[in-house]
Design a protein around this motif. Structure first.
Motif, short mmCIF file in Angstrom:
data_model
loop_
_atom_site.label_atom_id
_atom_site.label_comp_id
_atom_site.label_asym_id
_atom_site.label_seq_id
_atom_site.Cartn_x
_atom_site.Cartn_y
_atom_site.Cartn_z
N ARG A 135 0.84 -1.18 0.00
CA ARG A 135 0.00 0.00 0.00
C ARG A 135 0.89 1.24 0.00
O ARG A 135 2.08 1.19 0.32
CB ARG A 135 -0.89 0.00 1.26
CG ARG A 135 -1.79 -1.22 1.40
CD ARG A 135 -3.15 -1.03 0.80
NE ARG A 135 -3.88 0.05 1.41
CZ ARG A 135 -4.65 -0.06 2.50
NH1 ARG A 135 -4.80 -1.21 3.09
NH2 ARG A 135 -5.28 1.00 2.98
N LEU A 136 0.31 2.39 -0.33
CA LEU A 136 1.04 3.64 -0.43
C LEU A 136 1.74 4.01 0.88
O LEU A 136 2.88 4.48 0.87
CB LEU A 136 0.10 4.77 -0.88
CG LEU A 136 0.75 6.07 -1.29
CD1 LEU A 136 1.75 5.86 -2.43
CD2 LEU A 136 -0.30 7.08 -1.70
N GLN A 137 1.09 3.75 2.01
CA GLN A 137 1.69 4.10 3.31
C GLN A 137 2.99 3.31 3.54
O GLN A 137 3.93 3.83 4.13
CB GLN A 137 0.71 3.81 4.46
CG GLN A 137 -0.53 4.67 4.41
CD GLN A 137 -1.70 3.97 3.73
OE1 GLN A 137 -1.53 3.28 2.72
NE2 GLN A 137 -2.90 4.16 4.25
N VAL A 138 3.02 2.07 3.08
CA VAL A 138 4.24 1.26 3.20
C VAL A 138 5.35 1.88 2.36
O VAL A 138 6.49 2.05 2.81
CB VAL A 138 3.98 -0.20 2.77
CG1 VAL A 138 5.27 -1.00 2.78
CG2 VAL A 138 2.93 -0.85 3.66
N ARG A 190 5.51 11.47 -2.47
CA ARG A 190 4.18 10.85 -2.58
C ARG A 190 3.71 10.87 -4.04
O ARG A 190 3.20 9.87 -4.54
CB ARG A 190 3.20 11.57 -1.67
CG ARG A 190 1.81 10.97 -1.69
CD ARG A 190 0.88 11.68 -0.69
NE ARG A 190 -0.44 11.14 -0.71
CZ ARG A 190 -0.85 10.09 0.00
NH1 ARG A 190 -0.01 9.46 0.78
NH2 ARG A 190 -2.10 9.65 -0.08
N ALA A 191 3.89 11.99 -4.72
CA ALA A 191 3.46 12.11 -6.12
C ALA A 191 4.20 11.10 -7.00
O ALA A 191 3.59 10.45 -7.86
CB ALA A 191 3.71 13.53 -6.62
N SER A 201 -4.92 3.47 -9.51
CA SER A 201 -4.50 4.30 -8.38
C SER A 201 -4.33 3.43 -7.14
O SER A 201 -4.99 2.39 -7.01
CB SER A 201 -5.55 5.36 -8.10
OG SER A 201 -5.63 6.25 -9.19
N PRO A 202 -3.48 3.86 -6.21
CA PRO A 202 -3.32 3.07 -4.98
C PRO A 202 -4.60 3.08 -4.16
O PRO A 202 -5.32 4.08 -4.14
CB PRO A 202 -2.18 3.78 -4.24
CG PRO A 202 -1.90 5.03 -4.96
CD PRO A 202 -2.60 5.01 -6.27
N PRO A 203 -4.91 1.96 -3.49
CA PRO A 203 -6.12 1.93 -2.65
C PRO A 203 -5.97 2.85 -1.45
O PRO A 203 -4.87 3.11 -0.98
CB PRO A 203 -6.21 0.47 -2.22
CG PRO A 203 -4.83 -0.08 -2.36
CD PRO A 203 -4.17 0.72 -3.45
#
Length: 191
Positions: free
Chosen positions: A25-28, A37-38, A51-53
């Motif tokens: 996931r994006l947070q990882v 982040r972008a 897109s990431p969940p």
């Protein structure tokens, strides 16, 4: 940009791609890489085609203690430790290799992966935060995930002492019913 900084950025991109391919996931990705982040969102879209969940990451240690998740988590975490201690792998290298080995083992066994990559990463973080520990089973001597600071004197793992409803899932019951029905016609043909 110097060659060294370019090399470091390429390593970060490769790490992010490996994690995305495995289901991170994006947070990882934000925690484990220095990429913006972008940039991570763009990479995610390139690799996964979407897109990431969104949503929160798992935050409870209790999931790892339940029967089947405990067995899978223990398999993964012991592999992770061996790669670090015996093979000298760095943390994220060991993590990725351990998760790939776990996924291969589950596939070889013909079972479903219980431990997703994000949960595996959360598991490692819980160990690093001293919220979980490995406890040795007094029967098989295997090491299993347990709550930190839990008594270990009489610990028995979920493999040696499965809960009464272990393995009695609807899917397994349906599979058994289907196999009985599949065998039934052949028995009638023999009569």
């Amino acid at each position: 940009m110097s060659n060294k900084s370019l090399l470091l950025e390429m390593q970060q991109v490769h790490l992010a791609i490996d994690l995305i391919e495995l289901g991170a996931r994006l947070q990882v990705l934000e925690t484990e890489t220095d990429l913006s982040r972008a940039r991570l969102i763009r990479l995610f879209k390139e690799v996964r085609g979407m897109s990431p969940p969104k949503g929160m990451l798992p935050f409870s240690t209790d999931w790892f203690i339940t029967w089947m998740p405990n067995i899978h988590s223990s398999l993964f975490y012991n592999t992770f430790l061996r790669l670090q201690e015996d093979q000298g792998c760095e943390r994220m290298e060991a993590f990725i290799k351990a998760y790939r080995l776990y996924a291969e083992q589950v596939e070889t066994d013909g079972t479903d992966a219980v431990l997703g990559l994000t949960r595996a990463w959360t598991l490692v973080r819980f160990f690093e935060s001293d919220l979980l520990q490995l406890s040795a089973c007094t029967r098989c001597a295997g090491h299993f995930v347990a709550h930190a600071h839990s008594p270990t004197r009489d610990y028995v793992c979920g493999i040696c002492q499965p809960p009464s409803r272990a393995g009695k899932t609807r899917k397994r019951q349906q599979t058994m019913v289907e196999s009985v029905h599949a065998e039934a016609p052949s028995k009638h043909h023999l009569a």
